[in-house]
Design an enzyme around this catalytic site. Structure first.
Site, PDB file in Angstrom:
ATOM      1  N   HIS A 117      -8.205  91.708 -34.552  1.00 19.54           N
ATOM      2  CA  HIS A 117      -6.833  91.007 -34.557  1.00 19.54           C
ATOM      3  C   HIS A 117      -5.648  91.237 -35.261  1.00 19.54           C
ATOM      4  CE1 HIS A 117      -9.679  87.756 -33.323  1.00 19.54           C
ATOM      5  NE2 HIS A 117     -10.241  89.065 -32.576  1.00 19.54           N
ATOM      6  N   HIS A 145     -11.168  96.549 -31.298  1.00 24.17           N
ATOM      7  CA  HIS A 145     -10.761  95.574 -30.695  1.00 24.17           C
ATOM      8  C   HIS A 145     -10.486  94.579 -32.335  1.00 24.17           C
ATOM      9  CE1 HIS A 145     -10.395  90.971 -28.999  1.00 24.17           C
ATOM     10  NE2 HIS A 145     -11.270  91.137 -30.048  1.00 24.17           N
ATOM     11  N   CYS A 173      -6.685  82.185 -34.221  1.00 26.74           N
ATOM     12  CA  CYS A 173      -7.610  82.582 -35.417  1.00 26.74           C
ATOM     13  C   CYS A 173      -8.131  80.941 -35.206  1.00 26.74           C
ATOM     14  CB  CYS A 173      -6.491  83.173 -36.478  1.00 26.74           C
ATOM     15  SG  CYS A 173      -7.907  82.840 -38.022  1.00 26.74           S
ATOM     16  N   ARG A 201      -9.888  86.160 -21.255  1.00 24.51           N
ATOM     17  CA  ARG A 201     -10.860  86.051 -21.238  1.00 24.51           C
ATOM     18  C   ARG A 201     -10.858  85.169 -22.713  1.00 24.51           C
ATOM     19  NH1 ARG A 201     -14.991  87.026 -25.701  1.00 24.51           N
ATOM     20  NH2 ARG A 201     -14.099  88.925 -25.696  1.00 24.51           N
ATOM     21  N   ASP A 202     -10.985  86.210 -24.065  1.00 20.51           N
ATOM     22  CA  ASP A 202     -10.712  86.136 -25.486  1.00 20.51           C
ATOM     23  C   ASP A 202      -9.646  85.015 -25.908  1.00 20.51           C
ATOM     24  OD1 ASP A 202     -11.001  86.288 -28.301  1.00 20.51           O
ATOM     25  OD2 ASP A 202     -10.882  88.500 -28.411  1.00 20.51           O
ATOM     26  N   ASN A 207      -5.651  88.148 -31.892  1.00 22.76           N
ATOM     27  CA  ASN A 207      -5.718  88.814 -31.671  1.00 22.76           C
ATOM     28  C   ASN A 207      -4.309  89.446 -31.157  1.00 22.76           C
ATOM     29  OD1 ASN A 207      -8.494  88.721 -29.551  1.00 22.76           O
ATOM     30  ND2 ASN A 207      -7.386  87.644 -28.665  1.00 22.76           N
TER      31      ASN A 207
END
Lengths: 308, 308
Positions: free
Chosen positions: A213, A211, A244, A17-18, A253
């Site tokens: 990064h 979550h 990013c 997804r991300d 991520n």
């Protein structure tokens, strides 16, 4: 320390997804299904597999129904989809999804830029989503509180504001899981631990997730700090897929394999097989247009051991 | 928690020693002096500036005397040199050095391969170094205990063995600073914290340091874990210079700028100016043949702030 079982952690895989939504070039439905299946085979128990959003807004997610249908017997209720509004929730539930993710930003500016709504309007949408969920028992919801530490436009986000937006969302969906998201990657482990520790001390019954990064190199440290505060659900993206937006070439991520390494060696069960995960990581890294990161993929495989 | 002041940390810069020795192509004496001066200007208080070793073994360090002499009025007692034996200690002291570093490995196999001595023979050398120090008051010594977590040849190193080698060295040089070194980068934050916490609980008067690598992405997390256990001296290499002998292209030493970021944002004073440090980092990254790593150098400078 933790209220939860201290020997197990749920790593939530977000690459499909991300990660994929950051790739401009279309990835085929077959490839998406193969990646998700590979991650399931590696032992991933929870995963965000995509978004039921407008194909105009995110063309990469236009085949969401086909992906869900294509998983067939591989389907599990640990597979979640992002939904931007009540309409998306309806479509997702109709398609057979049982785990939904809704994102709103703690920072007013970021919410306006990211989803084109005020935080108040996002809360209205959340109420409408709660109404959809009330009609279909057994739907799980996760609320991602984006920019919970730092906003790319406004900088540092005050803790009081995080609590305020969290309480507002929680009053609408009290049984949801709530994630604090380090959207910019600028959070540090001291802040991550302190913020979670304060929230958990205030109410140990809330189910929290983190979550993070790795853009600023804090990915694993922040996950460790969140765990230390008692968080037992942590997001990762295999191969660090996600990039990013403001730093081409910089990692985005936090890589799932780096998290598996840290926690498994620490004796925390993740359920994930590193060899299989790294095979999927190689496949993801080979996707054209993907921004990847992470460390484990770059060291010789015979040096990787989860036993110490 | 900490016995030391909890709001300050000493980051020991190792790029001019551990970093430069990994570069095969010769770096000029002038460039070395400029790098060291730049790091001092950035606020670095402690630094390993090189090694008094045989030029045959490490050609890059052949101009060590010239580097020390060339620093002139920039010289401070926070500048340390690595010495392999008593002869090296004599030469270093003669050259004006007041801070020495001696390395021995906890793992017998690694010590044999790294310095061609048994651990017992290294302890004999340490006794001879202590004798040199006894003749010149005011010399500080740091003992690097390499492979304190993991050995590239033998794998995981038992904690009992770490304690044994530490106690043996400490009985020879009781006032030294002792560093646990994660030579392979395979240590995880749970192990780093537990090992230091045990040693510090056993005797809070020992001055401990941590030397970590970022090869497996654990660099910042392990430094955070060491700090958490009470360690107040942590090594970094600007630009992550140092590389990894078994993984070409993989990052090696944990980047000083990543550590400055994590600690400064956490409210821990490092004394280092990030803007100046990143300027030196760019200069180091431009050296031909250098293996670099770290994250902070790769993000846009206007995104880097140590205030949160």
């Amino acid at each position: 320390m933790a209220t939860a079982d201290i020997r197990r952690i749920d790593l939530v895989e977000v690459a499909p997804r991300d990660g994929l939504q950051s790739i401009a070039e279309p990835v085929s439905t077959e490839e998406k299904i193969a990646l998700i299946a590979g991650l399931l085979d590696a032992g991933v128990r929870r995963m965000e597999i995509g978004s039921f959003v407008s194909p105009k807004a995110v063309p990469q997610m236009a085949d969401m129904r086909e992906v869900v249908a294509g998983l067939g017997e591989r389907w599990t209720d640990g597979l979640a989809v992002l939904i931007p509004n009540a309409k998306g929730a309806e479509i997702a539930v109709e398609a057979g999804c049982r785990a939904l993710v809704f994102v709103l930003s703690v920072s007013e500016t970021h919410n306006l830029r990211n989803v084109r709504r005020t935080v108040g309007e996002s809360l209205d949408q959340l109420r409408a989503i709660a109404a959809v969920m009330a009609r279909t028992p057994g739907i799980a919801l996760r609320v991602d509180l984006a920019t919970a530490f730092d906003c790319p436009f406004d900088g540092s986000v005050p803790e009081a504001r995080v609590r305020e937006v969290f309480e507002a969302t929680r009053s609408i969906v009290p049984r949801a899981e709530f994630a604090l998201c380090d959207t910019t990657g600028r959070a540090d482990p001291f802040r991550v631990r302190a913020l979670f520790a304060g929230l958990i001390a205030a109410d140990p019954t809330v189910r929290w997730a983190f979550h993070g990064h790795d853009t600023f190199g804090m990915g694993v440290a922040n996950a460790f700090a969140a765990y230390d505060a008692g968080v037992r659900v942590i997001d990762g993206s295999t191969a660090g897929l996600g990039g990013c937006p403001f730093a081409p070439g910089a990692s985005g991520n936090t890589a799932t394999e780096d998290l598996v390494y840290a926690f498994a060696r620490g004796g925390i069960e993740t359920g994930i097989d590193m060899t299989r995960l790294l095979a999927v990581s190689d496949r993801i890294a080979a996707l054209p247009g993907g921004r990847t990161g992470g460390h484990l993929r770059t060291v010789p495989r015979d040096r990787v051991t989860l036993v110490r």
